[in-house]
Design an enzyme around this catalytic site. Structure first.
Site, mmCIF file in Angstrom:
data_model
loop_
_atom_site.group_PDB
_atom_site.id
_atom_site.type_symbol
_atom_site.label_atom_id
_atom_site.label_comp_id
_atom_site.label_asym_id
_atom_site.label_seq_id
_atom_site.Cartn_x
_atom_site.Cartn_y
_atom_site.Cartn_z
ATOM 1 N N GLY A 255 0.834 -1.201 0.000
ATOM 2 C CA GLY A 255 0.000 0.000 0.000
ATOM 3 C C GLY A 255 0.871 1.255 0.000
ATOM 4 O O GLY A 255 1.651 1.448 -0.917
ATOM 5 N N SER B 17 6.881 -4.316 -1.291
ATOM 6 C CA SER B 17 6.472 -3.003 -1.737
ATOM 7 C C SER B 17 6.492 -2.048 -0.540
ATOM 8 O O SER B 17 7.527 -1.880 0.105
ATOM 9 C CB SER B 17 5.098 -3.094 -2.419
ATOM 10 O OG SER B 17 4.813 -1.933 -3.138
ATOM 11 N N TRP B 18 5.363 -1.410 -0.207
ATOM 12 C CA TRP B 18 5.312 -0.604 1.019
ATOM 13 C C TRP B 18 5.673 -1.456 2.226
ATOM 14 O O TRP B 18 6.326 -0.995 3.166
ATOM 15 C CB TRP B 18 3.930 0.008 1.185
ATOM 16 C CG TRP B 18 3.604 0.419 2.593
ATOM 17 C CD1 TRP B 18 2.691 -0.155 3.428
ATOM 18 C CD2 TRP B 18 4.194 1.491 3.334
ATOM 19 N NE1 TRP B 18 2.673 0.479 4.644
ATOM 20 C CE2 TRP B 18 3.586 1.500 4.614
ATOM 21 C CE3 TRP B 18 5.174 2.440 3.050
ATOM 22 C CZ2 TRP B 18 3.927 2.424 5.604
ATOM 23 C CZ3 TRP B 18 5.521 3.357 4.039
ATOM 24 C CH2 TRP B 18 4.900 3.350 5.289
ATOM 25 N N ASP C 184 9.272 -5.133 -12.970
ATOM 26 C CA ASP C 184 8.436 -4.403 -12.013
ATOM 27 C C ASP C 184 8.294 -2.953 -12.448
ATOM 28 O O ASP C 184 9.284 -2.245 -12.610
ATOM 29 C CB ASP C 184 9.097 -4.482 -10.635
ATOM 30 C CG ASP C 184 8.214 -3.981 -9.503
ATOM 31 O OD1 ASP C 184 7.322 -3.161 -9.748
ATOM 32 O OD2 ASP C 184 8.441 -4.426 -8.359
ATOM 33 N N HIS D 208 5.591 -6.864 -10.495
ATOM 34 C CA HIS D 208 5.626 -6.405 -9.103
ATOM 35 C C HIS D 208 4.929 -7.337 -8.128
ATOM 36 O O HIS D 208 5.416 -7.559 -7.016
ATOM 37 C CB HIS D 208 4.976 -5.018 -9.018
ATOM 38 C CG HIS D 208 4.948 -4.443 -7.638
ATOM 39 N ND1 HIS D 208 6.086 -4.025 -6.982
ATOM 40 C CD2 HIS D 208 3.915 -4.230 -6.763
ATOM 41 C CE1 HIS D 208 5.766 -3.563 -5.785
ATOM 42 N NE2 HIS D 208 4.462 -3.678 -5.623
#
Length: 374
Positions: free
Chosen positions: A52, A127-128, A302, A334
């Site tokens: 996120g 990711s986040w 990605d 990704h």
């Protein structure tokens, strides 16, 4: 990933609940994060951190891990999923209050204490979630056995511009002017939809322009529809570019009003506030995690977090005299749920050195200091 692709079958959670982590003053709705446990209650603990900001956990995420070996903990971060208050259900004022990186880092520590994890734990984030995992390890290195990081994100202005700005400012003059780098190069139809939500004269800063719409209090049905379309467009754009072969006809929850309302507003809240972190905070503090085995998985194609961001982390580790335990560049995009990414992540977890967690000393942390500079 299909059901047949997973090595481990989906199992029901063994335990779930909500943990109050913050009083959320001056609001009356305290933050309570929702969590689920899977696998072996006496196994090696692994904390899963979703992406996120503003994504959620799904039961599928428990399938990266051998349920006989691991005690698997999934949770929804503040403001999203089943955590309360939820931005979509309870409003942005409630869901975004006290919703910053430092609070999320300490939420991990509080959940760890609540679940009475006495040993170190594996921390798994993409990711986040890779940012949050590193930030947690920098603050609480004594509690981390291993870091497993997928889709490394640095979240600098350059990185955000690549994904959200691209050629938007000059799009009206020539949509095929590709002199500016960006994800848009690979997803032109979806980029058109994302860009044209914003009026031509406001495209110099797309993240800011979207925030103006997200912050709007609609007074007419037309304004309400403008806001709804913007929230969904933001959400769909990220989902589409997360997959090397996107399913543009079915973006799942990312196209739903409820999920998009939460996801888009939380992401934008963080992006417009520099992720609530000092510039290059993770790289500047990488020495604090140099003794933790770090496994990195990154899709070569990605377009959410281009691969150079993983290389930056690897170079930073080498500059402080260490190497990642592994660095795998997959022929994927990704998403953690793309087949090769998922297979590599599962293989890493299967082959980690076994942790004698029953004999490790207790490492209780307070998880109360939300004032550290990030």
């Amino acid at each position: 990933m299909t059901d047949e692709d997973w090595k481990y079958p989906q199992q029901p959670y063994r335990k779930n609940g909500w943990l109050q982590v913050d009083d959320n003053p001056p609001l009356k709705s305290p933050h309570k994060i929702y969590y689920e446990e899977y696998g072996n209650p006496d196994g090696e603990p692994v904390m899963f951190l979703h992406g996120g900001p503003g994504g959620t956990c799904t039961p599928n995420f428990s399938r990266f891990f051998d349920p006989e070996r691991y005690r698997i903990i999934l949770f929804d971060q503040r403001g999203c999923g089943k955590s309360v208050p939820n931005v979509a259900k309870d409003g942005a004022q409630a869901g975004l209050a006290n919703n910053e990186t430092s609070y999320l880092v300490d939420d991990i520590a509080k959940l760890r204490n609540h679940l009475e994890i006495k040993s170190k734990m594996h921390v798994f984030g993409g990711s986040w979630g890779s940012i949050l995992a590193q930030a947690y390890a920098i603050k609480y290195p004594e509690t981390v056995q291993t870091l497993i990081l997928r889709g490394i994100w640095q979240a600098t202005k350059q990185d955000l511009d690549y994904m959200y700005q691209g050629n938007a400012e000059t799009y009206h003059k020539g949509p095929y002017n590709v002199t500016v780098p960006g994800s848009y190069l690979f997803y032109p139809e979806e980029w058109k939809e994302y860009v044209e939500i914003i009026p031509q004269n406001r495209r110099k800063d797309m993240i800011k322009a979207y925030k103006e719409i997200f912050d709007m209090v609609p007074r007419t049905p037309e304004q309400q529809e403008t806001k709804r379309k913007a929230l969904v467009a933001w959400s769909k754009w990220e989902e589409v570019i997360s997959n090397i072969v996107p399913n543009t006809k079915n973006v799942g929850k990312y196209g739903s009003d409820e999920f998009a309302t939460s996801f888009a507003q939380i992401e934008n809240h963080y992006f417009t506030n520099n992720m609530f972190m000092e510039n290059h905070y993770l790289i500047k503090n990488v020495e604090r995690i140099k003794d933790i085995p770090i496994h990195i998985v990154h899709g070569r194609f990605d377009q959410v977090c281009p691969m150079y961001q993983a290389d930056i982390l690897v170079d930073a580790l080498r500059n402080v005299g260490t190497e990642p335990a592994s660095y795998v560049r997959t022929t994927a995009g990704h998403s953690a749920l793309e087949l090769e990414n998922a297979m590599v992540l599962t293989n890493i977890m299967d082959n980690l050195p076994k942790m004698d967690h029953s004999k490790l000393p207790g490492t209780k942390v307070t998880g109360a200091d939300a004032t550290q500079s990030y």
